[in-house]
Design a protein around this motif. Sequence first.
Motif, mmCIF file in Angstrom:
data_model
loop_
_atom_site.group_PDB
_atom_site.id
_atom_site.type_symbol
_atom_site.label_atom_id
_atom_site.label_comp_id
_atom_site.label_asym_id
_atom_site.label_seq_id
_atom_site.Cartn_x
_atom_site.Cartn_y
_atom_site.Cartn_z
ATOM 1 N N MET A 253 0.871 -1.218 -0.028
ATOM 2 C CA MET A 253 0.101 -0.066 0.047
ATOM 3 C C MET A 253 0.924 1.244 -0.231
ATOM 4 O O MET A 253 0.653 2.265 -0.635
ATOM 5 C CB MET A 253 -1.008 0.078 1.207
ATOM 6 C CG MET A 253 -2.110 -1.138 1.082
ATOM 7 S SD MET A 253 -3.390 -0.649 2.521
ATOM 8 C CE MET A 253 -2.680 -1.893 3.507
ATOM 9 N N TYR A 254 1.848 1.188 0.704
ATOM 10 C CA TYR A 254 2.803 2.397 0.860
ATOM 11 C C TYR A 254 3.668 2.802 -0.530
ATOM 12 O O TYR A 254 4.132 3.900 -0.653
ATOM 13 C CB TYR A 254 3.334 2.555 2.260
ATOM 14 C CG TYR A 254 2.631 3.292 3.194
ATOM 15 C CD1 TYR A 254 2.644 4.734 3.253
ATOM 16 C CD2 TYR A 254 1.720 2.555 4.025
ATOM 17 C CE1 TYR A 254 1.848 5.341 4.156
ATOM 18 C CE2 TYR A 254 0.998 3.169 4.863
ATOM 19 C CZ TYR A 254 0.943 4.758 4.974
ATOM 20 O OH TYR A 254 0.201 5.410 5.820
ATOM 21 N N GLU A 255 4.006 1.555 -1.043
ATOM 22 C CA GLU A 255 4.723 1.781 -2.372
ATOM 23 C C GLU A 255 3.625 2.267 -3.331
ATOM 24 O O GLU A 255 4.140 3.240 -4.087
ATOM 25 C CB GLU A 255 5.033 0.442 -2.784
ATOM 26 C CG GLU A 255 5.766 0.637 -4.093
ATOM 27 C CD GLU A 255 7.009 1.494 -4.443
ATOM 28 O OE1 GLU A 255 7.332 1.740 -5.513
ATOM 29 O OE2 GLU A 255 7.573 1.678 -3.281
ATOM 30 N N SER A 256 2.496 1.866 -3.424
ATOM 31 C CA SER A 256 1.485 2.711 -4.109
ATOM 32 C C SER A 256 1.416 4.222 -3.676
ATOM 33 O O SER A 256 1.330 5.142 -4.661
ATOM 34 C CB SER A 256 0.232 1.943 -4.145
ATOM 35 O OG SER A 256 -0.878 2.679 -4.853
ATOM 36 N N TYR A 257 1.179 4.336 -2.487
ATOM 37 C CA TYR A 257 1.141 5.706 -1.999
ATOM 38 C C TYR A 257 2.253 6.604 -2.490
ATOM 39 O O TYR A 257 2.101 7.871 -2.821
ATOM 40 C CB TYR A 257 0.922 5.654 -0.431
ATOM 41 C CG TYR A 257 0.705 7.130 0.193
ATOM 42 C CD1 TYR A 257 -0.022 8.047 -0.022
ATOM 43 C CD2 TYR A 257 2.054 7.464 0.784
ATOM 44 C CE1 TYR A 257 -0.029 9.254 0.615
ATOM 45 C CE2 TYR A 257 1.913 8.919 1.548
ATOM 46 C CZ TYR A 257 1.019 9.534 1.237
ATOM 47 O OH TYR A 257 1.169 10.748 1.902
#
Length: 266
Positions: A253-257
């Motif tokens: 999720m935080y790579e996407s963010y």
Amino acid sequence: MISSINNSQIKNILALKNKAKVRREQGCFIVEGIRMFTEIPRDSLVKTYISESFVPEMSGKNIIAPETCEVVSDRVFQAMSDTVTPQGILAVVRQNNRSFEQILDCEHSVRSHCYMVLENIQDPGNLGTIIRTSEGAGVSAVIMSRNTADIYNPKVVRSTMGSVFRVPYIYVDDLEDVVGKMKERNITIYAAHLKGNADYDEGDYTKPSAFLIGNEGNGLSRELTALADRLIRIPMCGQVESLNAASAATVLMYESYRQNRRNLPD
């Protein structure tokens, strides 16, 4: 004031606390604590209960007028509560039911076009963490198989820290069918998998993307894995084979963010 555990309202609270079937049938769940109470959308609030000893404190906090609540004895409130140290306020709240189409078309979907797809996640703590992190990382929605843990379990609700009221989510009967429909909408499907042939940070998540997260013990089913456009892995140091479901989901999720944050609203 309610002073008996045998009161019909109290029996219903206990059933909502302990039985997912009752929560589904009534379309309601329970929320405890001052902070969580203040997060509840007011149009979803069904009824509020406060403990006898909390009435004076509540009057000073200007949270809600005590006369609009049902007061119960401290002994009864202790039985109602799902926590060791009750905070003195508990509410019955309506569940927020959406359709699959609403999930994909709702206003949140313009945020990052990132979706979490959970297959049979069983641990309430993992599910609560994923829901809470989804809000922090700007995820558009969480889609869950019917056998995933109950999001309305009191432990899950508490661990979301209020995100359960803000993150769009849905349970579906056929996860494979839903993933197929997502692909029809040009959403790229990434499966977090030990046999991934690419590292998780090699994907382009600025385009509509979905991450498949599997069961804690068994991982993703072969059927769902086969629908993925790409299998990705999270590199590990030492002798660790993999992260738990919530930790792996957080990394993705935080790579996407990271890739989308300049285009996301505050």
